[in-house]
Scaffold this motif. Structure first.
Motif, PDB file in Angstrom:
ATOM      1  N   SER A  21       0.828  -1.205   0.000  1.00 48.38           N
ATOM      2  CA  SER A  21       0.000   0.000   0.000  1.00 48.38           C
ATOM      3  C   SER A  21       0.869   1.264   0.000  1.00 48.38           C
ATOM      4  O   SER A  21       2.041   1.237   0.381  1.00 48.38           O
ATOM      5  N   GLY A  22       0.285   2.375  -0.410  1.00 47.14           N
ATOM      6  CA  GLY A  22       0.967   3.664  -0.370  1.00 47.14           C
ATOM      7  C   GLY A  22       2.053   3.792  -1.419  1.00 47.14           C
ATOM      8  O   GLY A  22       2.166   2.975  -2.342  1.00 47.14           O
ATOM      9  N   GLU A  23       2.869   4.832  -1.251  1.00 45.42           N
ATOM     10  CA  GLU A  23       3.959   5.097  -2.184  1.00 45.42           C
ATOM     11  C   GLU A  23       5.287   5.320  -1.474  1.00 45.42           C
ATOM     12  O   GLU A  23       6.303   5.552  -2.114  1.00 45.42           O
ATOM     13  N   PRO A  27       1.189  -9.708   4.491  1.00 43.96           N
ATOM     14  CA  PRO A  27       1.279 -10.329   3.171  1.00 43.96           C
ATOM     15  C   PRO A  27      -0.085 -10.434   2.486  1.00 43.96           C
ATOM     16  O   PRO A  27      -1.117 -10.595   3.138  1.00 43.96           O
ATOM     17  N   LEU A  28      -0.059 -10.379   1.156  1.00 43.97           N
ATOM     18  CA  LEU A  28      -1.284 -10.463   0.373  1.00 43.97           C
ATOM     19  C   LEU A  28      -1.649 -11.885  -0.013  1.00 43.97           C
ATOM     20  O   LEU A  28      -2.783 -12.142  -0.416  1.00 43.97           O
ATOM     21  N   GLY A  29      -0.682 -12.817   0.081  1.00 43.72           N
ATOM     22  CA  GLY A  29      -0.953 -14.170  -0.389  1.00 43.72           C
ATOM     23  C   GLY A  29      -0.127 -15.218   0.316  1.00 43.72           C
ATOM     24  O   GLY A  29       0.626 -14.931   1.262  1.00 43.72           O
ATOM     25  N   ALA A  30      -0.225 -16.448  -0.164  1.00 39.41           N
ATOM     26  CA  ALA A  30       0.421 -17.592   0.486  1.00 39.41           C
ATOM     27  C   ALA A  30       1.940 -17.478   0.473  1.00 39.41           C
ATOM     28  O   ALA A  30       2.604 -17.810   1.458  1.00 39.41           O
ATOM     29  N   LEU A  90       7.088 -14.742   5.553  1.00 38.47           N
ATOM     30  CA  LEU A  90       6.984 -14.068   6.845  1.00 38.47           C
ATOM     31  C   LEU A  90       7.162 -15.064   7.987  1.00 38.47           C
ATOM     32  O   LEU A  90       7.833 -14.770   8.988  1.00 38.47           O
ATOM     33  N   LYS A  91       6.585 -16.250   7.841  1.00 37.27           N
ATOM     34  CA  LYS A  91       6.754 -17.269   8.887  1.00 37.27           C
ATOM     35  C   LYS A  91       8.229 -17.631   9.038  1.00 37.27           C
ATOM     36  O   LYS A  91       8.718 -17.841  10.152  1.00 37.27           O
ATOM     37  N   GLY A  92       8.953 -17.696   7.931  1.00 40.43           N
ATOM     38  CA  GLY A  92      10.381 -17.964   7.998  1.00 40.43           C
ATOM     39  C   GLY A  92      11.124 -16.882   8.765  1.00 40.43           C
ATOM     40  O   GLY A  92      11.994 -17.176   9.591  1.00 40.43           O
ATOM     41  N   ARG A  99      -2.140 -12.108  -5.645  1.00 37.06           N
ATOM     42  CA  ARG A  99      -2.085 -10.649  -5.744  1.00 37.06           C
ATOM     43  C   ARG A  99      -0.642 -10.164  -5.604  1.00 37.06           C
ATOM     44  O   ARG A  99       0.115 -10.673  -4.780  1.00 37.06           O
ATOM     45  N   ARG A 100      -0.274  -9.194  -6.424  1.00 37.56           N
ATOM     46  CA  ARG A 100       1.051  -8.588  -6.352  1.00 37.56           C
ATOM     47  C   ARG A 100       0.969  -7.248  -5.618  1.00 37.56           C
ATOM     48  O   ARG A 100       0.005  -6.498  -5.793  1.00 37.56           O
TER      49      ARG A 100
END
Length: 282
Positions: A103-105, A116-119, A125-127, A245-246
């Motif tokens: 989000s944002g710039e 995170p947006l996806g798997a 992140l878990k790592g 999602r990217r």
């Protein structure tokens, strides 16, 4: 001895060029889908430092293979970190901008809240969380838009398509820093050496190429540098739907790298190097 998890990936390949006397463990020697085997490899070799340059990187497929991605990107690094902590050796672990929501710039700082947006992002992140929780000496190096002369990446895809077509449509509203794999490998080695004498530098850092650009802007630079006459037309992310999602904003604040005497690498110089490598290989 430096122990590197990874053998054929982009960063691992560059590490082999930069540090050929390191020990590189591919999937046959240490499969990250078996975290206990990774920890056992560290105990068996007792290196002076470990670099984890291996990962599950199929962003879209991770939506269907969430459990496998989580084991490889989440559980395996945590097991490595615990083994390293027990032996008192540093771990350098490569992560990603996908831990953020895009989000944002404003460039994301290392301490910015993650979402995170996806798997794939969740697994990475878990790592990160597992590496921190192990309590040892570590550096998490988040990077973005990795490219090299090896494997599959955006540069090689654009070169192939640019030679076949007169025009291409490329996403223009995702902004980030293309990062040469060679620069990531060199940063890993520099950080690893520093951590051996300054464990207090443990933490999370960002490394991305400069200047920030869009995928479309990067594509135009690739075509120009390669001498390809392929026109690039801008499209929004919504016009190129993908299973995962990217993040629209992949800008990262890399200023804390000064602790190691590092700065953002130039992706234009990295692109020139890659094109020279590919020309030499052909």
């Amino acid at each position: 001895m430096i122990l590197v998890f990874g053998q054929s990936g982009q960063v691992a390949t560059e590490l082999q060029r930069l540090q050929p006397d390191a020990l590189f463990l591919g999937r046959a020697q240490a499969d990250l889908s078996d975290p206990d085997a990774c920890a056992a490899a560290i105990r068996a070799h007792a290196p002076r430092v470990v670099i984890n340059a291996a990962a599950y990187t199929a962003v879209d497929r991770a939506e269907e293979e969430d459990a496998l991605a989580t084991t490889i990107n989440g559980d395996a690094p945590a097991a490595m970190a615990r083994a390293c902590a027990a032996l008192g050796i540093p771990l350098v672990h490569i992560s990603t901008d996908y831990v953020f929501d895009g989000s944002g710039e404003v460039p994301f700082a290392p301490d910015h809240p993650t979402e995170p947006l996806g798997a794939y992002g969740r697994s990475k992140l878990k790592g990160e969380q597992g590496v921190r929780a192990a309590g040892g000496t570590y550096a998490i190096l988040r990077t973005s838009w990795v490219f090299s002369a090896h494997g599959n990446n955006f540069v090689k895809t654009m070169l192939r398509l640019g030679a076949e077509r007169d025009s291409l449509t490329v996403v223009a509203d995702q902004i980030g820093g293309p990062t040469p794999a060679r620069a990531i490998g060199q940063a890993c080695l520099t950080i690893a050496q520093h951590l051996q004498t300054a464990p207090e530098a443990s933490g999370t850092y960002h490394l991305s190429g400069a200047p920030d650009t869009s995928w479309a802007g990067f594509a135009r630079a690739i075509m120009a540098e390669a001498g390809l006459h392929c026109e690039i037309a801008d499209i929004p992310t919504l016009a190129y739907p993908t299973p995962a999602r990217r993040p629209l904003n992949s800008r990262m604040d890399c200023s804390s790298l000064s602790v190691f005497g590092l700065d953002r690498p130039s992706w234009r110089e990295g692109l020139e190097d890659v094109l020279r490598d590919l020309k030499g290989n052909s």
